[in-house]
Design a protein around this motif. Structure first.
Motif, short mmCIF file in Angstrom:
data_model
loop_
_atom_site.label_atom_id
_atom_site.label_comp_id
_atom_site.label_asym_id
_atom_site.label_seq_id
_atom_site.Cartn_x
_atom_site.Cartn_y
_atom_site.Cartn_z
N ASP A 1 0.95 -1.72 0.27
CA ASP A 1 -0.33 0.52 0.31
C ASP A 1 1.19 1.24 -0.03
OD1 ASP A 1 1.15 -0.55 3.00
OD2 ASP A 1 -1.00 -1.07 3.28
N HIS A 2 2.18 0.98 1.27
CA HIS A 2 3.08 2.24 0.62
C HIS A 2 3.88 2.25 -0.46
CE1 HIS A 2 1.98 2.56 5.38
NE2 HIS A 2 2.43 1.22 5.15
N LEU A 3 4.19 1.42 -1.02
CA LEU A 3 4.78 0.83 -2.36
C LEU A 3 3.98 1.96 -3.08
CD1 LEU A 3 7.37 0.87 -3.76
CD2 LEU A 3 6.27 -1.28 -4.17
N ALA A 4 2.77 1.26 -3.68
CA ALA A 4 1.79 1.85 -4.01
C ALA A 4 1.13 3.45 -4.73
CB ALA A 4 0.98 1.26 -4.78
N PHE A 5 1.42 3.89 -2.95
CA PHE A 5 1.10 5.23 -3.50
C PHE A 5 2.24 6.03 -3.66
CE2 PHE A 5 1.09 9.39 -1.22
CZ PHE A 5 -0.44 9.91 -1.60
N VAL A 6 3.52 5.43 -2.69
CA VAL A 6 4.76 6.96 -3.21
C VAL A 6 5.28 6.72 -4.32
CG1 VAL A 6 7.28 6.26 -3.06
CG2 VAL A 6 5.64 6.13 -1.09
N ILE A 7 5.06 5.53 -5.36
CA ILE A 7 5.27 5.17 -6.95
C ILE A 7 4.26 6.24 -8.07
CG2 ILE A 7 5.02 4.21 -9.30
CD1 ILE A 7 5.73 1.65 -7.06
N GLY A 8 3.41 5.88 -7.41
CA GLY A 8 1.50 6.89 -8.02
C GLY A 8 2.12 9.00 -8.17
N SER A 9 2.82 8.95 -6.62
CA SER A 9 2.95 9.70 -6.21
C SER A 9 4.17 10.53 -6.93
CB SER A 9 3.72 10.75 -4.39
OG SER A 9 4.38 9.64 -4.68
N GLY A 10 5.40 9.57 -7.66
CA GLY A 10 6.24 10.70 -8.23
C GLY A 10 6.05 10.45 -9.87
N LEU A 11 4.36 9.11 -10.21
CA LEU A 11 3.99 9.71 -11.18
C LEU A 11 3.80 10.78 -11.75
CD1 LEU A 11 3.42 6.12 -12.23
CD2 LEU A 11 4.37 6.89 -13.15
N ILE A 12 2.68 11.47 -10.70
CA ILE A 12 1.60 12.48 -10.42
C ILE A 12 2.57 13.66 -10.84
CG2 ILE A 12 -0.34 13.95 -9.37
CD1 ILE A 12 -1.17 11.48 -8.77
N ALA A 13 3.58 13.36 -9.93
CA ALA A 13 4.40 14.75 -10.48
C ALA A 13 5.16 14.85 -11.34
CB ALA A 13 6.05 14.75 -8.99
N ALA A 14 5.41 13.89 -12.09
CA ALA A 14 5.28 14.18 -13.51
C ALA A 14 4.59 14.83 -14.31
CB ALA A 14 6.28 13.26 -13.75
N LYS A 15 3.70 14.72 -14.38
CA LYS A 15 2.78 15.36 -15.49
C LYS A 15 2.26 17.08 -14.01
CE LYS A 15 0.08 10.95 -16.07
NZ LYS A 15 0.91 11.23 -17.74
N SER A 16 2.57 17.41 -13.41
CA SER A 16 2.57 19.00 -12.76
C SER A 16 3.50 19.54 -12.77
CB SER A 16 1.53 17.75 -11.21
OG SER A 16 1.29 17.00 -11.16
N LYS A 17 2.60 21.48 -12.45
CA LYS A 17 4.14 22.07 -12.50
C LYS A 17 5.05 22.02 -11.27
CE LYS A 17 4.16 27.39 -13.65
NZ LYS A 17 5.40 26.89 -15.18
N GLN A 18 5.93 22.18 -10.76
CA GLN A 18 7.02 22.02 -9.90
C GLN A 18 6.37 21.10 -9.22
OE1 GLN A 18 6.53 25.97 -8.10
NE2 GLN A 18 8.64 26.84 -9.57
N GLY A 19 6.75 19.60 -10.08
CA GLY A 19 5.21 18.64 -9.33
C GLY A 19 6.40 18.07 -8.01
N TRP A 20 8.19 17.85 -8.43
CA TRP A 20 8.22 17.45 -7.29
C TRP A 20 8.56 17.84 -5.90
CZ3 TRP A 20 10.85 20.95 -4.36
CH2 TRP A 20 11.42 22.40 -4.67
N LEU A 21 7.38 19.07 -5.82
CA LEU A 21 6.94 19.07 -4.44
C LEU A 21 6.17 17.72 -3.46
CD1 LEU A 21 6.31 23.56 -4.81
CD2 LEU A 21 8.61 22.17 -3.85
N ILE A 22 5.34 17.60 -3.79
CA ILE A 22 4.53 16.64 -4.32
C ILE A 22 4.95 15.54 -3.26
CG2 ILE A 22 2.87 14.70 -4.37
CD1 ILE A 22 1.81 16.56 -7.10
N PRO A 23 6.10 14.50 -3.81
CA PRO A 23 7.00 13.63 -3.45
C PRO A 23 7.41 14.06 -1.38
CG PRO A 23 7.42 13.47 -5.35
CD PRO A 23 6.47 14.36 -5.83
#
Length: 223
Positions: free
Chosen positions: A62-84
């Motif tokens: 559950d933790h691993l899936a969320f961390v991976i997903g947060s990185g993928l979402i970050a790549a689609k967002s402006k200054q998305g590195w802030l998300i993880p």
């Protein structure tokens, strides 16, 4: 490579179903594995604390899936590195909350729902969508930070009763591994996935379908 790039909609559906099935099977297999490194024993020294911290976000799907997903979402967002980064900082806070013997309600439900939510966000995203706005990033960042407290609270269970040295090492370990996983998925989404994705085979959405399936299973188990 050319065959992958020319897959039709039917092939994409089959790949989606296949990935969904594999991830669901992995999800059901999760209870058979120790959710805490070292079999749940409290780390007693620096190395045990560090290795336990490295392991916890990985052995917990559950933790691993969320961390991976947060990185993928970050790549689609402006200054998305802030998300993880916000999520990781919040997990440290959540562990501190647990160590203070404060209770968080609906822990498993919130963690499971967070996996489902990140899967949905990835799945509904358009393959050729323009870069997300900064306010959108801030909304996702806030949500990630809130659920990060709950994920961190779950991490805290493995370090209850430990002395200061293994405790600090544990925090360093799970922060480092989460940062590595999130930034790896972030860079992967910006490079390889972006190069291989097509309108008929949007790979980020495909992965999102798998994460969403895991979230559904986690949430069903938690209810």
């Amino acid at each position: 490579m050319k065959q992958l790039m020319t897959l039709n909609d039917q092939s994409w559906k089959r790949l989606t179903f296949g990935l969904f099935t594999v991830l669901v099977l992995l999800t059901f297999a999760q209870p058979a594995a120790a959710h805490h490194p070292f079999g749940g024993e409290t780390p007693s020294n620096l190395w045990q604390g560090f290795l336990s911290g490295l392991g916890h976000p990985v052995v917990g799907f559950d933790h691993l899936a969320f961390v991976i997903g947060s990185g993928l979402i970050a790549a689609k967002s402006k200054q998305g590195w802030l998300i993880p980064m916000g999520f990781i900082a919040a997990t440290m806070l959540g562990t501190g909350v647990h160590l203070q013997e404060m209770n968080l309600p609906l822990l498993e439900l919130v963690v499971s729902a967070s996996v489902l939510a990140v899967g949905i966000l990835l799945t509904v995203a358009r393959p050729n969508e323009e870069e997300k706005s900064f306010p959108y990033t801030m909304v996702i960042l806030l949500g990630s930070a809130i659920v990060g407290v709950f994920h961190g609270y779950a991490y805290g269970e493995a370090i209850i009763g430990a002395e200061m040295t293994p405790l600090i090492a544990y925090l360093a370990g799970f922060s480092l591994i989460q940062l590595t996983i999130a930034l790896s998925s972030y860079k992967l989404a910006q490079t390889l996935l972006a190069q291989l994705s097509t309108p008929s085979l949007p790979l980020s959405r495909l992965i999102g379908c798998g994460i969403m399936g895991m979230g559904i299973v986690f949430l069903t188990s938690a209810i």
